[in-house]
Design a protein around this motif. Structure first.
Motif, PDB file in Angstrom:
ATOM      1  N   ALA A 186      -4.622   3.987  -8.676  1.00  0.00           N
ATOM      2  CA  ALA A 186      -5.711   4.279  -9.445  1.00  0.00           C
ATOM      3  C   ALA A 186      -6.284   5.329  -9.515  1.00  0.00           C
ATOM      4  CB  ALA A 186      -6.424   2.834  -9.212  1.00  0.00           C
ATOM      5  N   ASN A 187      -5.547   6.001  -8.807  1.00  0.00           N
ATOM      6  CA  ASN A 187      -5.975   7.809  -8.718  1.00  0.00           C
ATOM      7  C   ASN A 187      -4.894   8.682  -9.149  1.00  0.00           C
ATOM      8  OD1 ASN A 187      -8.576   7.029  -7.145  1.00  0.00           O
ATOM      9  ND2 ASN A 187      -7.955   7.666  -5.260  1.00  0.00           N
ATOM     10  N   LEU A 188      -3.751   7.938  -9.392  1.00  0.00           N
ATOM     11  CA  LEU A 188      -2.793   9.139 -10.367  1.00  0.00           C
ATOM     12  C   LEU A 188      -2.988   8.537 -11.809  1.00  0.00           C
ATOM     13  CD1 LEU A 188      -0.048   7.719  -8.228  1.00  0.00           C
ATOM     14  CD2 LEU A 188      -0.946   9.523  -8.359  1.00  0.00           C
ATOM     15  N   PRO A 189      -3.016   9.616 -12.804  1.00  0.00           N
ATOM     16  CA  PRO A 189      -2.806   9.947 -14.199  1.00  0.00           C
ATOM     17  C   PRO A 189      -1.780   8.572 -14.526  1.00  0.00           C
ATOM     18  CG  PRO A 189      -3.353  12.204 -13.658  1.00  0.00           C
ATOM     19  CD  PRO A 189      -2.635  11.310 -11.808  1.00  0.00           C
ATOM     20  N   VAL A 230       3.863   8.394   4.838  1.00  0.00           N
ATOM     21  CA  VAL A 230       3.688   7.351   3.870  1.00  0.00           C
ATOM     22  C   VAL A 230       4.281   6.230   4.496  1.00  0.00           C
ATOM     23  CG1 VAL A 230       3.583   6.461   1.702  1.00  0.00           C
ATOM     24  CG2 VAL A 230       2.965   8.174   1.992  1.00  0.00           C
ATOM     25  N   ALA A 231       3.660   5.018   4.842  1.00  0.00           N
ATOM     26  CA  ALA A 231       4.791   3.789   5.341  1.00  0.00           C
ATOM     27  C   ALA A 231       4.393   2.663   4.654  1.00  0.00           C
ATOM     28  CB  ALA A 231       3.694   3.799   6.859  1.00  0.00           C
ATOM     29  N   ASP A 232       2.885   2.612   3.370  1.00  0.00           N
ATOM     30  CA  ASP A 232       3.190   1.665   2.732  1.00  0.00           C
ATOM     31  C   ASP A 232       3.025   1.737   1.562  1.00  0.00           C
ATOM     32  OD1 ASP A 232       2.303  -1.089   2.314  1.00  0.00           O
ATOM     33  OD2 ASP A 232       0.767  -1.741   3.543  1.00  0.00           O
ATOM     34  N   LEU A 233       3.359   1.172   1.049  1.00  0.00           N
ATOM     35  CA  LEU A 233       4.013   1.139  -0.587  1.00  0.00           C
ATOM     36  C   LEU A 233       2.917   0.491  -1.345  1.00  0.00           C
ATOM     37  CD1 LEU A 233       7.033   1.945  -1.537  1.00  0.00           C
ATOM     38  CD2 LEU A 233       5.524   3.944  -0.866  1.00  0.00           C
ATOM     39  N   GLN A 234       2.304  -0.658  -0.683  1.00  0.00           N
ATOM     40  CA  GLN A 234       1.238  -1.552  -1.584  1.00  0.00           C
ATOM     41  C   GLN A 234      -0.033  -1.086  -2.510  1.00  0.00           C
ATOM     42  OE1 GLN A 234      -0.766  -4.362   1.052  1.00  0.00           O
ATOM     43  NE2 GLN A 234      -1.426  -5.548  -0.901  1.00  0.00           N
ATOM     44  N   ASP A 235      -0.838  -0.163  -2.116  1.00  0.00           N
ATOM     45  CA  ASP A 235      -1.528   0.500  -2.749  1.00  0.00           C
ATOM     46  C   ASP A 235      -1.205   1.506  -4.131  1.00  0.00           C
ATOM     47  OD1 ASP A 235      -3.906  -0.153  -1.062  1.00  0.00           O
ATOM     48  OD2 ASP A 235      -3.627   1.595   0.102  1.00  0.00           O
ATOM     49  N   LEU A 236       0.066   1.695  -3.740  1.00  0.00           N
ATOM     50  CA  LEU A 236       1.533   3.170  -4.786  1.00  0.00           C
ATOM     51  C   LEU A 236       1.060   1.966  -5.735  1.00  0.00           C
ATOM     52  CD1 LEU A 236       2.067   5.381  -5.730  1.00  0.00           C
ATOM     53  CD2 LEU A 236       3.951   4.675  -4.257  1.00  0.00           C
ATOM     54  N   GLN A 257      -1.412  -0.458  -9.769  1.00  0.00           N
ATOM     55  CA  GLN A 257      -1.347  -0.280 -11.169  1.00  0.00           C
ATOM     56  C   GLN A 257      -0.277   0.872 -11.348  1.00  0.00           C
ATOM     57  OE1 GLN A 257      -5.427   0.722 -12.096  1.00  0.00           O
ATOM     58  NE2 GLN A 257      -5.814  -1.535 -11.257  1.00  0.00           N
ATOM     59  N   PRO A 258       0.927   1.433 -10.340  1.00  0.00           N
ATOM     60  CA  PRO A 258       1.828   2.429 -11.097  1.00  0.00           C
ATOM     61  C   PRO A 258       1.887   3.202 -11.830  1.00  0.00           C
ATOM     62  CG  PRO A 258       2.849   0.436 -11.058  1.00  0.00           C
ATOM     63  CD  PRO A 258       1.875   0.285 -10.583  1.00  0.00           C
ATOM     64  N   PRO A 259       2.014   4.484 -12.409  1.00  0.00           N
ATOM     65  CA  PRO A 259       2.141   5.042 -13.866  1.00  0.00           C
ATOM     66  C   PRO A 259       3.230   4.189 -14.502  1.00  0.00           C
ATOM     67  CG  PRO A 259       2.273   6.697 -11.974  1.00  0.00           C
ATOM     68  CD  PRO A 259       1.944   5.176 -11.436  1.00  0.00           C
ATOM     69  N   PRO A 260       3.343   4.154 -15.648  1.00  0.00           N
ATOM     70  CA  PRO A 260       4.258   2.989 -16.496  1.00  0.00           C
ATOM     71  C   PRO A 260       5.247   4.071 -16.141  1.00  0.00           C
ATOM     72  CG  PRO A 260       2.196   2.962 -17.415  1.00  0.00           C
ATOM     73  CD  PRO A 260       1.787   3.528 -15.961  1.00  0.00           C
ATOM     74  N   GLU A 261       5.096   4.866 -17.029  1.00  0.00           N
ATOM     75  CA  GLU A 261       6.163   6.073 -17.137  1.00  0.00           C
ATOM     76  C   GLU A 261       7.595   7.112 -16.237  1.00  0.00           C
ATOM     77  OE1 GLU A 261       7.438   5.839 -20.564  1.00  0.00           O
ATOM     78  OE2 GLU A 261       6.203   3.970 -20.615  1.00  0.00           O
ATOM     79  N   LEU A 262       6.843   6.270 -14.986  1.00  0.00           N
ATOM     80  CA  LEU A 262       7.225   7.442 -13.827  1.00  0.00           C
ATOM     81  C   LEU A 262       9.035   6.736 -14.195  1.00  0.00           C
ATOM     82  CD1 LEU A 262       5.804   9.178 -11.449  1.00  0.00           C
ATOM     83  CD2 LEU A 262       7.134   7.236  -9.814  1.00  0.00           C
ATOM     84  N   GLU A 264      -5.721  13.032   1.110  1.00  0.00           N
ATOM     85  CA  GLU A 264      -6.168  11.807   0.740  1.00  0.00           C
ATOM     86  C   GLU A 264      -5.839  12.873  -1.550  1.00  0.00           C
ATOM     87  OE1 GLU A 264     -10.035  10.248  -1.130  1.00  0.00           O
ATOM     88  OE2 GLU A 264     -10.762  12.009   0.038  1.00  0.00           O
ATOM     89  N   VAL A 265      -5.255  11.909  -1.962  1.00  0.00           N
ATOM     90  CA  VAL A 265      -4.941  11.476  -2.944  1.00  0.00           C
ATOM     91  C   VAL A 265      -6.487  10.917  -3.807  1.00  0.00           C
ATOM     92  CG1 VAL A 265      -3.775  11.343  -4.853  1.00  0.00           C
ATOM     93  CG2 VAL A 265      -2.630  11.983  -2.693  1.00  0.00           C
ATOM     94  N   ASP A 266      -7.263  11.638  -4.524  1.00  0.00           N
ATOM     95  CA  ASP A 266      -8.614  11.044  -4.818  1.00  0.00           C
ATOM     96  C   ASP A 266      -8.519  11.152  -6.516  1.00  0.00           C
ATOM     97  OD1 ASP A 266      -8.326  14.428  -5.004  1.00  0.00           O
ATOM     98  OD2 ASP A 266     -10.504  13.926  -5.488  1.00  0.00           O
ATOM     99  N   GLU A 267      -9.745  11.120  -6.807  1.00  0.00           N
ATOM    100  CA  GLU A 267      -9.509  10.357  -8.064  1.00  0.00           C
ATOM    101  C   GLU A 267      -9.994  11.493  -8.722  1.00  0.00           C
ATOM    102  OE1 GLU A 267     -14.423   9.242  -8.127  1.00  0.00           O
ATOM    103  OE2 GLU A 267     -13.271   7.832  -8.967  1.00  0.00           O
ATOM    104  N   GLY A 268     -10.185  12.778  -8.076  1.00  0.00           N
ATOM    105  CA  GLY A 268     -10.348  14.375  -9.384  1.00  0.00           C
ATOM    106  C   GLY A 268      -8.767  14.224 -10.561  1.00  0.00           C
TER     107      GLY A 268
END
Length: 324
Positions: A144-147, A160-166, A169-174, A117-121
């Motif tokens: 949403a849990n990524l800086p 990883v089989a689905d990119l919808q959640d990623l 709100q993806p990091p804009p500067e990636l 899990e990639v959590d909000e921490g």
């Protein structure tokens, strides 16, 4: 979770333990440092405020963590970020105490730790730019849990089989996205690989997934105007005979494809191929050449029957199976 693995990693670094931290083992050194800048006299000063000589048998914490023979030295292959944190814990330990460490970290590497899990921490790491989570067991990752400061995200060798959640709100500067050795497939995931989600993407690794629609994938990737490095090897579409030529001509700004530099000669060789999609067939051909088979009996010499003989003819057949 990533947070649990992160705290375990910090505990392993021993940032508050000897020879790091603000323990009594280096108190005299810090007091001497303070007094030299106008602070109050401490253990390292005499009554007149002058610095006293450091005891000759006091070991330097810097030497203890840098000497390869030291039991406190970091193991070979540790990340530069680990080295930086340990040096900070010696030179300025107050900066890595408690939540202060969140302000320092620019890179976080959690590899092969069974993370699911990639959590909000992670949101506490306000300045994190690089996140390496390879060889774990992540099947879903929520953006949403990524800086939002991330520039590198590596998720190689996960589930990883689905990119919808990623992509919510993806990091804009990636700038780099590593998704090699996962379970992504065409055509459902192609739509998430566009500039609408990754406007600054320079490098993309999609190797060893299950992408099969070359035309569909290229139509989406063409919107990534900053893309320079692309890895697609290991996907079924890479078996198409015109695969490389079609990509080279379709993505004119690409510099490296499958870890091979694209030169001017190759550009010229494949010029115009992108306008001939009929050359791309939705099929692949595998040719297997058998050099020699041992252990299979050949009954033909024993069947030398006389002309007109009514003796029964015995027929042998063999089945050879290939597994890919």
């Amino acid at each position: 979770s990533v947070s649990a693995a992160f705290w375990e990693h910090l505990r392993h670094l021993g940032l508050q333990d000897f020879p790091c931290g603000v323990g009594s083992w280096n108190k005299s050194r810090f007091n001497a440092h303070t007094s030299s800048h106008g602070g109050q006299p401490g253990l390292g000063t005499d009554a007149s405020g002058q610095e006293a000589a450091v005891l000759l048998d006091e070991e330097s914490p810097e030497a203890l963590i840098r000497d390869r023979r030291s039991p406190w030295a970091l193991p070979p292959g540790c990340s530069p970020q680990d080295q930086h944190l340990q040096e900070m814990a010696v030179l300025a330990p107050e900066l890595v105490q408690g939540s202060n460490v969140f302000q320092i970290l620019r890179s976080l590497r959690i590899v092969g730790k069974g993370v699911e899990e990639v959590d909000e921490g992670l949101l506490q790491l306000h300045h994190l730019e690089e996140l390496i989570l390879s060889a774990n067991q992540i099947s879903r990752i929520t953006s949403a849990n990524l800086p939002q400061t991330l520039k590198v995200l590596e998720l190689c060798c996960n589930a990883v089989a689905d990119l919808q959640d990623l992509c919510s709100q993806p990091p804009p500067e990636l700038q780099h996205l590593g998704l090699g050795y996962n379970r992504l497939c065409s055509p459902s995931q192609d739509k998430y690989l566009t500039a609408a989600f990754w406007p600054n993407l320079v490098s993309l690794d999609l190797s060893f997934n299950n992408f099969t629609d070359l035309l569909g994938l290229v139509s989406q990737l063409s919107s990534l105007q900053k893309l320079r490095v692309l890895v697609l090897q290991g996907n079924p579409l890479a078996l198409i005979p015109t695969y490389r030529g079609f990509l080279v001509d379709s993505l004119p700004k690409l510099s490296v494809l499958d870890d091979v530099h694209i030169g001017p000669d190759e550009r010229h060789q494949f010029h115009g191929l992108a306008r001939q999609p009929e050359l791309i067939r939705s099929e692949a051909q595998v040719v297997v050449s058998i050099g020699e088979i041992k252990g299979v009996p050949d009954p033909s010499p024993r069947q030398q029957l006389e002309v007109g003989s009514e003796a029964p003819v015995i027929t042998y057949s063999y089945c050879v199976t290939y597994e890919f």
